[in-house]
Design a protein around this motif. Sequence first.
Motif, short mmCIF file in Angstrom:
data_model
loop_
_atom_site.label_atom_id
_atom_site.label_comp_id
_atom_site.label_asym_id
_atom_site.label_seq_id
_atom_site.Cartn_x
_atom_site.Cartn_y
_atom_site.Cartn_z
N MET A 13 0.85 -1.17 0.00
CA MET A 13 0.00 0.00 0.00
C MET A 13 0.90 1.23 0.00
O MET A 13 1.74 1.40 0.86
N THR A 14 0.72 2.05 -0.97
CA THR A 14 1.51 3.28 -1.05
C THR A 14 0.70 4.44 -0.48
O THR A 14 -0.50 4.53 -0.71
N ARG A 15 1.40 5.26 0.23
CA ARG A 15 0.74 6.43 0.82
C ARG A 15 0.99 7.63 -0.07
O ARG A 15 2.12 7.86 -0.50
N ARG A 16 -0.03 8.35 -0.32
CA ARG A 16 0.09 9.55 -1.14
C ARG A 16 0.27 10.76 -0.23
O ARG A 16 -0.44 10.92 0.75
N ILE A 17 1.23 11.58 -0.56
CA ILE A 17 1.47 12.79 0.22
C ILE A 17 0.36 13.78 -0.10
O ILE A 17 0.12 14.09 -1.27
N PRO A 18 -0.34 14.28 0.94
CA PRO A 18 -1.44 15.20 0.66
C PRO A 18 -0.91 16.58 0.24
O PRO A 18 -0.35 17.32 1.04
N LEU A 19 -1.01 16.88 -1.01
CA LEU A 19 -0.63 18.18 -1.54
C LEU A 19 -1.90 18.93 -1.91
O LEU A 19 -2.93 18.33 -2.17
N GLY A 20 -1.80 20.21 -1.96
CA GLY A 20 -2.95 21.01 -2.36
C GLY A 20 -3.09 21.03 -3.86
O GLY A 20 -2.38 20.36 -4.61
N SER A 21 -4.02 21.84 -4.30
CA SER A 21 -4.21 22.01 -5.73
C SER A 21 -3.02 22.78 -6.29
O SER A 21 -2.26 23.40 -5.54
N PRO A 22 -2.83 22.76 -7.60
CA PRO A 22 -1.72 23.53 -8.19
C PRO A 22 -1.78 25.02 -7.84
O PRO A 22 -0.75 25.65 -7.61
N LEU A 23 -2.98 25.58 -7.74
CA LEU A 23 -3.12 26.99 -7.37
C LEU A 23 -2.65 27.21 -5.93
O LEU A 23 -1.94 28.19 -5.64
N GLN A 24 -3.01 26.31 -5.02
CA GLN A 24 -2.56 26.43 -3.63
C GLN A 24 -1.04 26.33 -3.54
O GLN A 24 -0.41 27.08 -2.80
N LEU A 25 -0.46 25.41 -4.28
CA LEU A 25 1.00 25.26 -4.27
C LEU A 25 1.68 26.50 -4.83
O LEU A 25 2.71 26.95 -4.31
N LEU A 26 1.13 27.06 -5.90
CA LEU A 26 1.68 28.28 -6.48
C LEU A 26 1.59 29.44 -5.49
O LEU A 26 2.56 30.19 -5.30
N LEU A 27 0.44 29.60 -4.82
CA LEU A 27 0.29 30.66 -3.83
C LEU A 27 1.24 30.46 -2.65
O LEU A 27 1.81 31.43 -2.13
N LEU A 28 1.42 29.23 -2.22
CA LEU A 28 2.34 28.95 -1.13
C LEU A 28 3.78 29.28 -1.54
O LEU A 28 4.52 29.90 -0.77
N ALA A 29 4.17 28.90 -2.74
CA ALA A 29 5.52 29.22 -3.23
C ALA A 29 5.72 30.73 -3.33
O ALA A 29 6.78 31.25 -2.96
N CYS A 30 4.70 31.44 -3.81
CA CYS A 30 4.79 32.91 -3.90
C CYS A 30 4.90 33.54 -2.53
O CYS A 30 5.66 34.50 -2.32
N SER A 31 4.15 33.03 -1.56
CA SER A 31 4.23 33.60 -0.21
C SER A 31 5.59 33.34 0.42
O SER A 31 6.13 34.21 1.11
N PHE A 32 6.17 32.16 0.18
CA PHE A 32 7.52 31.89 0.69
C PHE A 32 8.54 32.80 0.01
O PHE A 32 9.46 33.30 0.66
N ALA A 33 8.39 33.01 -1.28
CA ALA A 33 9.31 33.90 -2.00
C ALA A 33 9.19 35.33 -1.47
O ALA A 33 10.20 36.00 -1.24
N LEU A 34 7.98 35.80 -1.25
CA LEU A 34 7.77 37.14 -0.72
C LEU A 34 8.33 37.27 0.70
O LEU A 34 8.98 38.26 1.03
#
Length: 152
Positions: free
Chosen positions: A1-22
């Motif tokens: 059984m493989t566990r999937r890492i819970p990631l957000g939607s691509p928009l959430q990931l983009l917003l998170l990356a932008c907030s970290f960059a800011l």
Amino acid sequence: MTRRIPLGSPLQLLLLACSFALAGYAGVRLLAGDWLGVALWFVGAALIHDLVLLPLYASADRAVVRGLSATGRREWAMYVRVPAALSGLLLLVWFPLISGRMESRYELAAGLSTDGFPARWLLITAVLFGGSALLLVLRLRRAAKDRSPETH
């Protein structure tokens, strides 16, 4: 059984990356001048919060909950907590201007007077508690209406 890492939607990931960059950009700019002063301020703020402010507002909250529990209305605590927290946050952010400690610096930098800050903070606090009380009354009225039998 493989566990999937819970990631957000691509928009959430983009917003998170932008907030970290800011945040990274702001940190680099902030620390470029007086990094020791900024680091001391952060450490001091954390210590004051954890050692002074947290016990104060936890004790105040406990007193409110105990007082309301004694009357059988513990669920009303949120109607005190929310306006008190918002008012306290505003006081914390604007304390130098509300207390008048930075009056001359503020006037030199902004060209404005600090005369109205204490009165405005008190007015905002009154509006927050008044709005909370109004919301409580409306919800109690609606609950009483829902409990009363229909009279036709």
